[in-house]
Design a protein around this motif. Structure first.
Motif, mmCIF file in Angstrom:
data_model
loop_
_atom_site.group_PDB
_atom_site.id
_atom_site.type_symbol
_atom_site.label_atom_id
_atom_site.label_comp_id
_atom_site.label_asym_id
_atom_site.label_seq_id
_atom_site.Cartn_x
_atom_site.Cartn_y
_atom_site.Cartn_z
ATOM 1 N N ASN A 127 -8.611 0.961 4.026
ATOM 2 C CA ASN A 127 -9.936 0.902 4.341
ATOM 3 C C ASN A 127 -10.185 1.791 5.134
ATOM 4 O OD1 ASN A 127 -11.797 -1.142 4.389
ATOM 5 N ND2 ASN A 127 -10.918 -2.349 5.945
ATOM 6 N N HIS A 155 -14.909 7.627 2.497
ATOM 7 C CA HIS A 155 -14.389 8.955 2.707
ATOM 8 C C HIS A 155 -15.109 9.883 3.315
ATOM 9 C CE1 HIS A 155 -12.507 6.661 -0.743
ATOM 10 N NE2 HIS A 155 -12.778 5.987 -0.751
ATOM 11 N N ASP A 215 0.266 -1.211 0.019
ATOM 12 C CA ASP A 215 0.414 -0.299 -0.194
ATOM 13 C C ASP A 215 0.973 1.239 0.329
ATOM 14 O OD1 ASP A 215 -2.177 -1.575 0.282
ATOM 15 O OD2 ASP A 215 -2.207 -1.400 2.750
ATOM 16 N N ARG A 244 -8.836 9.609 -2.632
ATOM 17 C CA ARG A 244 -9.888 8.289 -2.637
ATOM 18 C C ARG A 244 -8.515 7.327 -2.664
ATOM 19 N NH1 ARG A 244 -14.905 9.217 -3.073
ATOM 20 N NH2 ARG A 244 -15.760 6.905 -3.723
ATOM 21 N N LEU A 245 -7.671 7.536 -2.896
ATOM 22 C CA LEU A 245 -6.866 6.497 -3.023
ATOM 23 C C LEU A 245 -6.148 5.896 -1.777
ATOM 24 C CD1 LEU A 245 -5.059 3.532 -4.773
ATOM 25 C CD2 LEU A 245 -3.032 5.330 -4.779
ATOM 26 N N THR A 265 -8.141 6.784 1.149
ATOM 27 C CA THR A 265 -8.501 5.936 1.915
ATOM 28 C C THR A 265 -8.982 5.005 1.096
ATOM 29 O OG1 THR A 265 -9.706 7.213 0.486
ATOM 30 C CG2 THR A 265 -9.647 8.594 2.326
ATOM 31 N N GLU A 266 -9.239 4.461 0.624
ATOM 32 C CA GLU A 266 -9.441 2.677 -0.107
ATOM 33 C C GLU A 266 -8.200 2.093 0.849
ATOM 34 O OE1 GLU A 266 -12.272 2.168 -1.396
ATOM 35 O OE2 GLU A 266 -12.724 3.377 -2.111
ATOM 36 N N ASP A 304 -22.387 -2.500 0.490
ATOM 37 C CA ASP A 304 -22.525 -1.139 1.397
ATOM 38 C C ASP A 304 -24.314 -1.392 1.571
ATOM 39 O OD1 ASP A 304 -21.992 -0.126 3.598
ATOM 40 O OD2 ASP A 304 -21.803 2.216 2.502
#
Length: 532
Positions: free
Chosen positions: A289, A292, A30, A282-283, A285-286, A472
């Motif tokens: 895990n 956003h 990551d 966004r990458l 936070t993705e 979700d």
């Protein structure tokens, strides 16, 4: 926008300071992906971590050297030497050199009480370890920075000593003195006079040493402090993507960068690729895990979302009426929301987006608005469930196809042992083109079982459903009723290999509300495939 010829270096510390945030955990792979994305964005310096502090950081420094970064330079982070060690014998300094990075940053104490109380050394000894630690590293590294920890608190408590620590860092060879608001308590109006004094002091010692700032957000002023520092002449701003960091976080680079580029006119390495900012945000936070932050300026999902009918009407004519910049500049996009505040402009905008042709004078338009308002009065919400409302609109217009006819379902939970989870099974009856299907499926809970049973029944007719998944599931108890008699709203997010979509259901029965949202989700997927 003001024009400013001065260049600001962007220094990202997401991989070190950002990982100190609560619940923020990333792997070595990551960290490498984030570093590559930051490089593509055009960030000048990427702080990789403290070498030797943990296995993840050690592996990161071992592997990052194999990656060909086009713009960014990796920085190793550490501290001044221990008072009992000579520089060449200090394990921390040796680990910094072993990382083989083009840049090193070390922190030292600027606040006198930290030297005497935290390190338990004299003020003169603190000045000595700052200078000789930097002097030892200087010949071995291309860029050498000094983090003046707790500088603003130290300056306010003892200005003379705080400036002496800066002098020691310059004597040791630091090319940037980074002023840290480590406790995050400094307010924006305090920044300019302090930086002015430090700049005057530094100018008397060196013509080449520049200043930086490292603000924390404990007073919710980190972004403002960074921008005030930029306007006061600092040359480097340190922060993290999305403001992740210890306690209340660090200065948020996703807010700072567009302000520097679009509003203050500074030259930054990220300027050419700033449209990648949204994706980079966004990458991070993705990979961590984490959810956003929809309300984040510039890169949040709601940053350019319009709900009120008057706003929407004005934005359609000229986006400048309610947007401070064009969302596309940072890679974001404009969103028109559907709600009980929606007017004709909202409905016409969404219809056009969905390929539905409705004239502004079409008599069906008031009926659609009325239906939306009545449904929201019952508890439905469509801001996060636009797929459900598109299905409603197509139904009112006679454009919605019935892919299947649902005839009934039953869900059972069997708690057969107190030390085991319940066994859940859903049974459903439906028909497709006159062919009746009666099937059952188990699952991890009633909603999962119902979802599995529906798709088990339909997949023989619509194999495309295999690529769809529920990602979700949210339940909200609605006000107006109490306890177990209350209505609930269920929001479901589904996705396939191309996009994600949201659907909604409302009922006093959580299973029925889930069923409504599931049926909409599957119907939307089939409709989407048919439109291709």
């Amino acid at each position: 926008m003001m024009r400013n010829l001065m260049r600001i270096e962007i220094y990202d510390t997401t991989l070190r300071d950002g990982t100190q945030a609560e619940n923020f955990n990333i792997s070595v792979d990551d960290k490498l992906r984030i570093a590559q994305e930051l490089d593509t964005l055009g960030v000048d310096f990427i702080e990789g971590g403290w070498p030797g502090s943990n296995p993840v950081t050690i592996e990161f420094f071992n592997r990052i050297g194999e990656i060909d970064l086009k713009h960014s330079k990796i920085v190793a982070f550490g501290s001044t030497r221990h008072i009992k060690n000579r520089p060449e014998e200090d394990a921390n300094l040796q680990a910094l050199l072993a990382a083989k990075t083009p840049a090193i940053i070390i922190f030292g104490k600027s606040w006198d009480i930290h030297a005497t109380d935290a390190l338990n050394i004299s003020l003169e000894e603190n000045l000595q370890i700052i200078e000789d630690s930097l002097a030892y590293l200087r010949p071995h590294v291309e860029h050498l920075f000094y983090d003046a920890e707790h500088f603003f608190d130290g300056f306010k408590n003892n200005e003379e000593y705080a400036l002496k620590t800066v002098a020691s860092a310059i004597a040791g060879g630091a090319e940037r003195i980074v002023l840290c608001d480590t406790n995050g308590g400094t307010l924006p109006h305090e920044i300019p006079p302090i930086i002015k004094r430090v700049k005057e002091f530094v100018a008397g010692l060196s013509e080449t040493v520049g200043l930086g700032i490292h603000p924390h957000n404990d007073s919710d002023s980190a972004v403002a402090n960074a921008l005030m520092a930029a306007s006061s002449g600092v040359e480097q701003i340190q922060g993290t993507m999305n403001g992740f960091g210890e306690r209340c976080g660090n200065a948020n680079l996703t807010s700072i960068i567009p302000a520097l580029v679009f509003k203050m006119g500074f030259d930054c390495g990220v300027k050419e690729h700033i449209s990648r900012l949204y994706g980079c945000s966004r990458l991070v936070t993705e990979l961590a895990n984490l959810p956003h932050n929809h309300y984040q300026p510039y890169v949040g999902k709601s940053a350019f979302a319009h709900k009120g009918g008057i706003h929407v009407s004005a934005v359609k004519r000229n986006p400048l009426t309610y947007e401070h910049i064009a969302p596309e500049l940072v890679g974001n996009s404009r969103r028109i929301l559907l709600s009980d505040q929606a007017g004709r402009a909202n409905i016409l905008f969404k219809a056009k987006e969905w390929g539905i042709h409705i004239r502004p004078d079409d008599p069906i338009l008031p009926a659609i608005i009325k239906e939306l308002k009545e449904l929201e009065n019952l508890g439905y919400q469509y801001e996060a469930a636009e797929a459900s409302f598109e299905l409603i609109m197509r139904k009112l217009l006679g454009l919605r196809r019935n892919y299947f006819s649902f005839q009934g379902f039953r869900v059972t939970d069997n708690k057969y042992r107190m030390d085991k989870p319940p066994l859940t099974e859903a049974t459903i009856r439906l028909s497709v083109g006159g062919v009746e299907v009666h099937t059952a499926a188990g699952g991890d809970g009633p909603v999962n079982a119902l979802d599995s049973a529906i798709r088990k029944a339909l997949i023989r007719f619509y194999p495309i459903l295999e690529e769809m998944e529920l990602v979700d599931f949210k339940v909200r108890v609605l006000s107006g009723e109490y306890g177990t008699e209350a209505k609930v709203r269920v929001l479901i997010e589904s996705r396939d290999g191309e996009e994600s979509w949201g659907t909604v259901g409302v009922s006093v029965n959580i299973i029925e509300a889930s069923w409504q949202a599931l049926i909409d989700s599957i119907t939307y997927k089939l409709m989407k495939e048919e439109k291709k």
